[in-house]
Design a protein around this motif. Structure first.
Motif, PDB file in Angstrom:
ATOM      1  N   ALA A  24       0.809  -1.210   0.000  1.00 41.01           N
ATOM      2  CA  ALA A  24       0.000   0.000   0.000  1.00 41.01           C
ATOM      3  C   ALA A  24       0.831   1.242   0.000  1.00 41.01           C
ATOM      4  N   CYS A  25       2.136   1.125   0.165  1.00 38.90           N
ATOM      5  CA  CYS A  25       2.922   2.320   0.356  1.00 38.90           C
ATOM      6  C   CYS A  25       3.987   2.467  -0.684  1.00 38.90           C
ATOM      7  N   LEU A  26       4.298   3.704  -0.956  1.00 43.90           N
ATOM      8  CA  LEU A  26       5.413   4.014  -1.832  1.00 43.90           C
ATOM      9  C   LEU A  26       6.369   4.853  -1.045  1.00 43.90           C
ATOM     10  N   LEU A  27       7.662   4.658  -1.246  1.00 41.79           N
ATOM     11  CA  LEU A  27       8.629   5.513  -0.585  1.00 41.79           C
ATOM     12  C   LEU A  27       9.324   6.308  -1.657  1.00 41.79           C
ATOM     13  N   THR A  28       9.086   7.601  -1.678  1.00 43.28           N
ATOM     14  CA  THR A  28       9.645   8.439  -2.706  1.00 43.28           C
ATOM     15  C   THR A  28      11.093   8.745  -2.403  1.00 43.28           C
ATOM     16  N   PRO A  62      19.584  16.098  -1.614  1.00 38.95           N
ATOM     17  CA  PRO A  62      18.206  16.466  -1.293  1.00 38.95           C
ATOM     18  C   PRO A  62      17.620  15.516  -0.250  1.00 38.95           C
ATOM     19  N   GLN A  63      16.780  16.078   0.601  1.00 38.85           N
ATOM     20  CA  GLN A  63      16.142  15.300   1.647  1.00 38.85           C
ATOM     21  C   GLN A  63      15.177  14.304   1.018  1.00 38.85           C
ATOM     22  N   ALA A  64      15.216  13.071   1.501  1.00 38.82           N
ATOM     23  CA  ALA A  64      14.286  12.051   1.028  1.00 38.82           C
ATOM     24  C   ALA A  64      13.014  12.129   1.867  1.00 38.82           C
ATOM     25  N   VAL A  65      11.885  12.274   1.199  1.00 43.12           N
ATOM     26  CA  VAL A  65      10.606  12.407   1.899  1.00 43.12           C
ATOM     27  C   VAL A  65       9.765  11.167   1.607  1.00 43.12           C
ATOM     28  N   PRO A  66       9.270  10.498   2.643  1.00 44.04           N
ATOM     29  CA  PRO A  66       8.471   9.303   2.397  1.00 44.04           C
ATOM     30  C   PRO A  66       7.110   9.654   1.828  1.00 44.04           C
ATOM     31  N   GLY A  67       6.624   8.824   0.941  1.00 38.72           N
ATOM     32  CA  GLY A  67       5.287   9.015   0.403  1.00 38.72           C
ATOM     33  C   GLY A  67       4.581   7.680   0.380  1.00 38.72           C
ATOM     34  N   PHE A  68       3.368   7.614   0.891  1.00 42.42           N
ATOM     35  CA  PHE A  68       2.678   6.339   1.004  1.00 42.42           C
ATOM     36  C   PHE A  68       1.370   6.314   0.218  1.00 42.42           C
ATOM     37  N   TRP A  69       1.251   7.193  -0.730  1.00 44.13           N
ATOM     38  CA  TRP A  69       0.020   7.269  -1.488  1.00 44.13           C
ATOM     39  C   TRP A  69       0.313   7.095  -2.973  1.00 44.13           C
ATOM     40  N   ASP A  70      -0.509   6.301  -3.630  1.00 42.94           N
ATOM     41  CA  ASP A  70      -0.356   6.035  -5.057  1.00 42.94           C
ATOM     42  C   ASP A  70      -1.232   7.023  -5.821  1.00 42.94           C
ATOM     43  N   PRO A  71      -0.625   7.908  -6.634  1.00 41.54           N
ATOM     44  CA  PRO A  71      -1.434   8.898  -7.366  1.00 41.54           C
ATOM     45  C   PRO A  71      -2.434   8.254  -8.325  1.00 41.54           C
ATOM     46  N   ARG A  72      -2.219   6.984  -8.657  1.00 41.20           N
ATOM     47  CA  ARG A  72      -3.162   6.298  -9.563  1.00 41.20           C
ATOM     48  C   ARG A  72      -4.385   5.784  -8.808  1.00 41.20           C
TER      49      ARG A  72
END
Length: 315
Positions: A24-28, A62-72
């Protein structure tokens, strides 16, 4: 301010707050990651250390920011007409996630995120601070509507409350002395190396399963583990990346050490992630918060908030 240890499953388990489900999560911006750190159980929050405000990381990367949402997978806007107020509950002392500000009011990453969600939903928002161990009982007895306190999602807690989608996770990472930093770490690279880890932790279980040729050394607590690295008794230590980031960049480390390799985020070892808890069956609020979390992330406000509180990247 030092972050956590598992989500406070008990405060100690808390910590490290968590892990979100990989699917369910993405790590950008994360390098290939395989394992994650534990989360709060009710939450396992990060443990505070003695250092005060962390120093900014000197790296120019650059700072790595976590992202847990799929834009699709954009959630549809739910019916918000029945929501007029959200009474958030959080804990009293878990900086930088929750703490009392200079003005005496609740402050921290979780508090600011809660306020952003209320702005998105366009409802009145209150935030009440309580001792961590009282939060779930306060929620189930209707003294609040939602808990935002770095609580790690677990099967045991799911039996008592419902959770939103995860909004962050705590990765696991290796740290070494600065003169022995490795840009990448694989099991074969640590053959015969001395690796320190908290005895009995999920981190130790992961190393035993994946880094079978490393020489593992168990320690009873964070202080003894980190001192072993400072003194050169071990080549690496492995643990909660958020608390390690604050230690590395704080005064307690004596500027001895740095991260080696990237983050590990496997939920099988480190949990499902950190979510917002609501009472069982309160789907109206849960869906509203999921929608608002996506919107806050999509608009870039989650990234802004993350960078404000985490100048030192745990990823």
């Amino acid at each position: 301010m030092a972050p956590s240890q598992q989500a406070k499953s008990s405060k100690s388990a808390r910590g490290l707050l968590a892990g979100l489900g990989l699917a369910a999560c993405l790590l950008t911006g994360l390098p290939n990651a395989n394992a994650q750190a534990p989360a709060k159980q009710p939450p396992a929050a990060p443990q505070a250390t003695t250092q005060a405000t962390p120093q900014a990381a000197p790296q120019a990367a650059p700072q790595a920011v976590p992202g847990f949402w799929d834009p699709r997978r954009r959630p549809e806007r739910p019916d918000l007409s029945r929501l007029t107020v959200i009474r958030f509950l959080t804990e009293t002392d878990y900086p930088p996630f929750n703490y009392t500000g200079a003005d005496g009011n609740p402050a921290g990453f979780n508090v600011d995120l809660a306020r952003s969600l209320c702005e998105e939903i366009k409802v009145t928002c209150t935030v009440q601070m309580r001792r961590f161990e009282t939060l779930v009982d306060a929620l189930t007895s209707n003294r609040g509507d939602a808990i935002i306190a770095s609580i790690a999602v677990s099967p045991q807690l799911r039996a008592r409350v419902d959770f939103t989608d995860p909004y962050y996770r705590v990765p696991a990472r290796f740290a070494s002395r600065k003169d022995a930093v490795m840009p990448e770490i694989r099991p074969e690279y640590l053959e015969g190396k001395k690796v320190g880890v908290i005895a009995g932790s999920a981190h130790e279980a992961y190393l035993k399963a994946m880094f079978t040729d490393a020489e593992l050394h168990g320690y009873p607590n964070d202080d003894s583990l980190r001192n072993a690295l400072r003194k050169g008794e071990v080549d690496f230590i492995f643990g909660d990346a958020i608390s390690l980031a604050f230690w590395i960049n704080g005064t307690d480390s004596g500027d001895c050490c740095a991260f080696s390799g990237g983050p590990f985020v496997e939920s099988r070892f480190f949990g499902e992630g950190i979510g917002i808890a609501v009472r069982k069956g309160n789907d109206v609020l849960r869906q509203a918060l999921n929608w608002a979390l996506f919107r806050v992330w999509e608009k870039g406000r989650y990234t802004d908030l993350w960078l404000r509180y985490f100048s030192v990247s745990p990823f």
